[in-house]
Write a protein that holds these residues in place. Structure first.
Motif, PDB file in Angstrom:
ATOM      1  N   TRP A 182       3.635  42.329 -30.867  1.00  0.00           N
ATOM      2  CA  TRP A 182       4.705  42.677 -30.094  1.00  0.00           C
ATOM      3  C   TRP A 182       5.003  41.663 -29.194  1.00  0.00           C
ATOM      4  CZ3 TRP A 182       8.208  46.915 -29.589  1.00  0.00           C
ATOM      5  CH2 TRP A 182       8.991  46.701 -28.479  1.00  0.00           C
ATOM      6  N   LEU A 238      19.729  51.108 -29.241  1.00  0.00           N
ATOM      7  CA  LEU A 238      18.459  51.182 -29.426  1.00  0.00           C
ATOM      8  C   LEU A 238      18.232  52.065 -28.002  1.00  0.00           C
ATOM      9  CD1 LEU A 238      15.451  50.747 -29.859  1.00  0.00           C
ATOM     10  CD2 LEU A 238      15.800  48.589 -28.588  1.00  0.00           C
ATOM     11  N   SER A 295      15.973  55.720 -36.166  1.00  0.00           N
ATOM     12  CA  SER A 295      15.832  54.446 -36.837  1.00  0.00           C
ATOM     13  C   SER A 295      17.251  53.929 -36.833  1.00  0.00           C
ATOM     14  CB  SER A 295      15.223  54.452 -38.013  1.00  0.00           C
ATOM     15  OG  SER A 295      15.825  55.143 -39.218  1.00  0.00           O
ATOM     16  N   THR A 330      19.428  49.544 -37.677  1.00  0.00           N
ATOM     17  CA  THR A 330      19.336  48.206 -37.771  1.00  0.00           C
ATOM     18  C   THR A 330      20.909  47.815 -37.148  1.00  0.00           C
ATOM     19  OG1 THR A 330      18.091  48.227 -39.765  1.00  0.00           O
ATOM     20  CG2 THR A 330      19.218  46.132 -38.864  1.00  0.00           C
ATOM     21  N   TYR A 387      18.243  43.223 -34.837  1.00  0.00           N
ATOM     22  CA  TYR A 387      16.996  44.048 -34.536  1.00  0.00           C
ATOM     23  C   TYR A 387      17.140  45.230 -35.540  1.00  0.00           C
ATOM     24  CZ  TYR A 387      16.539  41.728 -30.268  1.00  0.00           C
ATOM     25  OH  TYR A 387      16.331  40.753 -29.196  1.00  0.00           O
ATOM     26  N   ASP A 388      15.583  45.701 -36.002  1.00  0.00           N
ATOM     27  CA  ASP A 388      15.627  46.919 -36.994  1.00  0.00           C
ATOM     28  C   ASP A 388      14.333  47.690 -36.322  1.00  0.00           C
ATOM     29  OD1 ASP A 388      15.407  48.204 -39.943  1.00  0.00           O
ATOM     30  OD2 ASP A 388      13.406  48.063 -38.999  1.00  0.00           O
ATOM     31  N   TRP A 389      14.628  49.172 -35.811  1.00  0.00           N
ATOM     32  CA  TRP A 389      13.835  49.776 -35.231  1.00  0.00           C
ATOM     33  C   TRP A 389      13.622  50.998 -35.691  1.00  0.00           C
ATOM     34  CZ3 TRP A 389      18.450  48.588 -32.741  1.00  0.00           C
ATOM     35  CH2 TRP A 389      19.432  49.598 -32.691  1.00  0.00           C
ATOM     36  N   LYS A 390      12.282  51.449 -35.409  1.00  0.00           N
ATOM     37  CA  LYS A 390      11.899  53.215 -35.825  1.00  0.00           C
ATOM     38  C   LYS A 390      11.200  53.656 -34.436  1.00  0.00           C
ATOM     39  CE  LYS A 390      10.973  51.838 -40.604  1.00  0.00           C
ATOM     40  NZ  LYS A 390      11.486  50.497 -40.660  1.00  0.00           N
ATOM     41  N   ILE A 391      11.822  54.793 -34.201  1.00  0.00           N
ATOM     42  CA  ILE A 391      11.239  55.546 -32.801  1.00  0.00           C
ATOM     43  C   ILE A 391      10.724  56.752 -33.326  1.00  0.00           C
ATOM     44  CG2 ILE A 391      11.837  55.916 -30.515  1.00  0.00           C
ATOM     45  CD1 ILE A 391      14.426  54.259 -30.571  1.00  0.00           C
ATOM     46  N   ILE A 398       7.601  52.896 -30.242  1.00  0.00           N
ATOM     47  CA  ILE A 398       8.646  52.165 -30.853  1.00  0.00           C
ATOM     48  C   ILE A 398       8.211  50.924 -31.720  1.00  0.00           C
ATOM     49  CG2 ILE A 398      10.470  50.671 -30.143  1.00  0.00           C
ATOM     50  CD1 ILE A 398      10.827  51.975 -27.589  1.00  0.00           C
ATOM     51  N   LEU A 456       9.606  47.749 -33.268  1.00  0.00           N
ATOM     52  CA  LEU A 456      10.831  46.962 -32.990  1.00  0.00           C
ATOM     53  C   LEU A 456      10.657  45.376 -33.850  1.00  0.00           C
ATOM     54  CD1 LEU A 456      13.896  46.694 -32.005  1.00  0.00           C
ATOM     55  CD2 LEU A 456      12.635  45.828 -29.788  1.00  0.00           C
ATOM     56  N   GLU A 457      11.508  45.301 -34.873  1.00  0.00           N
ATOM     57  CA  GLU A 457      11.285  43.923 -35.436  1.00  0.00           C
ATOM     58  C   GLU A 457      12.547  43.185 -35.548  1.00  0.00           C
ATOM     59  OE1 GLU A 457       8.829  43.932 -38.896  1.00  0.00           O
ATOM     60  OE2 GLU A 457       9.590  45.775 -39.211  1.00  0.00           O
TER      61      GLU A 457
END
Length: 730
Positions: A31, A57, A72, A74, A87-91, A106, A108-109
């Motif tokens: 991160w 987000l 999730s 993008t 940004y691509d995220w998964k929470i 989180i 976050l990429e």
């Protein structure tokens, strides 16, 4: 335990854990590396540390803090500096140490690079017009991508099947080939890569490149996948280039110039017949690869010639050189070679296309001139070819009388000048560029066509050959220039071109005249035959017989006038304004109607005429009569026999600096969608009329255009036809 001591700190994923206040509890080193942060962010507010994040987000974080298990998405964020980041995220909602509080995990990429690559890939496919397709034999389905459907010109909801897909290929070679390739792929697992033609849903013929690869399961083809590319523009360019190459081959055969093509990637070398003569070998003895040509080059020239080929392919310099070849009988011949490298859009070399010319005689002369200064001086003074010794700065050192005579200057005057002073400005840059290569040792000689400025201001066309003379130390001391005056040849060529053009125009005029005679006299003959039939009818009364004799008189008078007009055509050279006369259009219309009176009465045609008497056009009388006669007689000939009231309307009016003539009828009409492009072609007929020859409208169009006019047509089958002719107003 601090975040740096956490067992999750070295995890490969960029993750962070936030408390219920959205502050950092833990995070991975990945991160920190990804977002350029340091480990002092622990305990700090997430959005104060990373303010430029998508609003979506923060909304998803709030949802998870409120109890939603996971979120999730993008999204793209446009930054303040105008740049953007994907940004691509998964929470995930997780429990903290205190069970009464909620924490957020989180991942976050920053996926900007990947998304850009995907976008570029999609755009490149659209630009290159490359689509995808798949045939699934298990499910018995076919998939076409968006671009594949666009190439076939079918709607995006179109559902193809195998038979439909094959039916798009042009009937004949293309359809038979693709059917065979699909069958072999399915039965034998063979892939293919071919170029064929399809006919789109809108009837457009398009060249495509189709690639198919089988997918095998237990040795059986269960699926074929591939690409489909629109190569129509490139393929048609290649075909057109082949036509031009064929024509060029004919043109160069007499000149003794050989043409060659080298496919660089496939190491294939193609020669025309002249090349085999230049190299003294038989066609069957040449293997058609680069090494075969290399073996023909004289050993002393092989290394430098190969280097020049490589430099041309690399784009360092153009391929323009002179070298020797060795014939099978041991004879050495000098060859002058030029070539152009064909490259793709990325600049990668594809082919070399060039010419070879045998300059042995010229080269031998040059080598003899270099043997001694005495021999050179003697040759220079006595040669019928213009010759000069030129200093490295361009100043004339010595010139012979042939050159003085060609250029018009005395010898003493030229010796005070540089060659740059008398060179045509448009030829100077090329000459200096080649001279520079000669100085730098990149070539030993060069030859160009070049113009000099005569003392009287005229241009002198020459073939200039320049060779460097070197001293004992190898440095250039001066240049030896030979200038062959080809001005008379250029004049003769220009004169020959003019004669050829004149002959072509005269031939066209004679051909046109022959068609007019055949077509116009045929109409008069038909009219006279009709009247003769009336007169031979014993049942006619005196009044009817008298009318027939009157029509006979008019017809013979009209025939005599037509012959007189045709006689004028013989003496007229078309396409020049001074040969066009002022003609009353109404007079021509009335004459044609009188000539066709018998046919009009026989076929019961209603004639409507609205052509003001004052309208005058510029034209050739015989041509104008032929145009009106052909349009009116066609309107009668192609009447609708099922209609009781057949009519022909002839109207004319002014429109700016032109006169518009319209000939309309309610006859059979013409299917313009089917025959529109062929309507004015020679020997094109569109009805079953036994008298049709297919040249009338072809002649009419040529005659109208030769008078500076134009013709167009509107027609509906079984409704009628209207021809609209534009003439130059007098």
């Amino acid at each position: 335990m601090t975040s740096t001591e956490s067992i999750l700190h070295n995890a490969a994923l960029p993750f962070a854990i936030l408390d219920e206040n959205k502050s950092f509890l833990d995070f991975s080193k990945t991160w920190l590396d990804q977002f350029g942060l340091t480990d002092d962010i622990e305990g700090k507010s997430f959005f104060s540390v990373m303010p430029e994040l998508p609003d979506e987000l923060e909304l998803d974080i709030d949802y998870c803090l409120e109890g939603i298990e996971k979120r999730s998405d993008t999204k793209r964020k446009v930054l303040k500096n105008g740049d953007y980041v994907w940004y691509d995220w998964k929470i995930n909602n997780i429990s903290c140490k205190s069970e009464s509080s909620t924490c957020i995990l989180i991942i976050l990429e920053d996926v900007t690079h990947r998304r850009r690559e995907e976008d570029l890939m999609m755009r490149s496919q659209e630009v290159a017009r490359i689509g995808g397709w798949e045939v699934d034999f298990v499910r018995n389905t076919i998939y076409w991508s968006k671009i594949t459907k666009e190439i076939h010109e079918v709607p995006q909801d179109y559902v193809p099947d195998l038979d439909k897909g094959i039916s798009f290929y042009k009937e004949g070679h293309s359809r038979e080939t693709i059917s065979k390739l699909v069958q072999e792929c399915r039965e034998k697992g063979k892939s293919w890569d071919t170029e064929l033609q399809i006919v789109t849903a809108k009837g457009k013929e398009v060249w495509v490149r189709a690639i198919g690869e089988p997918e095998l399961l237990d040795g059986k083809c269960v699926r074929i996948v591939g690409t489909f590319q629109d190569i129509d523009r490139r393929k048609k360019t290649e075909l057109e280039f082949k036509k031009l190459s064929d024509r060029l081959s004919i043109a160069t055969k007499t000149a003794g110039i050989g043409i060659w093509e080298f496919d660089i990637s496939n190491n294939q070398l193609l020669w025309d017949d002249n090349m085999y003569r230049l190299y003294g070998i038989k066609k069957n003895d040449f293997k058609g690869v680069y090494e075969a040509w290399e073996a023909c080059v004289h050993p002393d020239d092989a290394e430098i010639t190969a280097s020049e080929v490589n430099d041309a392919i690399a784009g360092i310099r153009n391929f323009d050189t002179i070298f020797r070849v060795r014939w099978p009988n041991g004879e050495a011949r000098w060859i002058r070679a030029e070539a152009t490298v064909i490259r793709d859009r990325d600049g990668n070399p594809l082919k070399m296309i060039g010419i070879n010319e045998d300059i042995t005689a010229l080269k031998v002369t040059q080598l003899q001139l270099l043997k001694s200064e005495e021999s050179l001086q003697s040759t220079l003074e006595n040669s019928s070819v213009g010759m000069a010794l030129v200093a490295t700065n361009g100043k004339f050192i010595n010139v012979n009388q042939s050159l003085c005579k060609s250029i018009g200057y005395r010898k003493d005057a030229l010796l005070n000048m540089r060659f740059q002073d008398i060179t045509h400005p448009d030829d100077l840059e090329n000459d200096l560029s080649l001279l520079k290569e000669l100085i730098h040792g990149k070539r030993s000689t060069y030859q160009i066509e070049k113009r000099y400025i005569h003392k009287n201001g005229n241009f002198v066309h020459t073939i200039l050959t320049v060779t460097a003379a070197r001293g004992i130390d190898g440095d250039i001391t001066h240049f030896i220039s030979q200038m062959v005056d080809i001005s008379e040849r250029i004049k003769a060529e220009d004169k020959l071109k003019g004669l050829l053009e004149l002959s072509s125009n005269q031939n066209n005029s004679l051909l046109n005249f022959a068609h007019i005679v055949s077509h116009n006299l045929r109409s008069h003959a038909a009219n006279l035959t009709m009247i003769n039939g009336f007169l031979n009818d014993e049942t006619l009364g005196e009044s009817e017989r008298s009318d027939s004799l009157t029509m006979l008189g008019r017809a013979t008078s009209g025939l005599n006038e037509t012959i007189s007009h045709l006689n004028e055509v013989v003496q007229v050279k078309l396409r020049t304004d001074e040969n066009l006369k002022s003609i009353h259009l109404n007079y021509i219309v009335q004459k044609v109607l009188m000539d066709l009176q018998a046919i009009i009465e026989r076929d019961n045609i209603r004639i409507e005429v609205d052509v003001p008497k004052e309208l005058q056009v510029k034209g050739v009388l015989a041509y104008l009569e032929s145009v009106v006669l052909n349009l009116v007689s066609n309107a009668i000939k192609y009447r609708d026999p099922k209609k009781k009231d057949n009519f022909v309307s002839i109207t004319a009016f002014e429109e700016g600096q032109t006169i518009m003539l319209k000939v309309a009828d309610n006859g059979l009409g013409i299917d313009l969608e089917k025959y529109g492009q062929k309507l004015f072609g020679m020997y094109k007929v569109f009805h079953g009329n036994k008298d049709a020859r297919g040249i009338g409208l072809f002649i009419t169009k040529n005659q109208i255009e030769s008078m500076g006019g134009s013709i167009s047509v509107e027609s509906i089958p079984l409704k009628g036809t209207t021809f609209c002719v534009t003439f130059v107003k007098d």
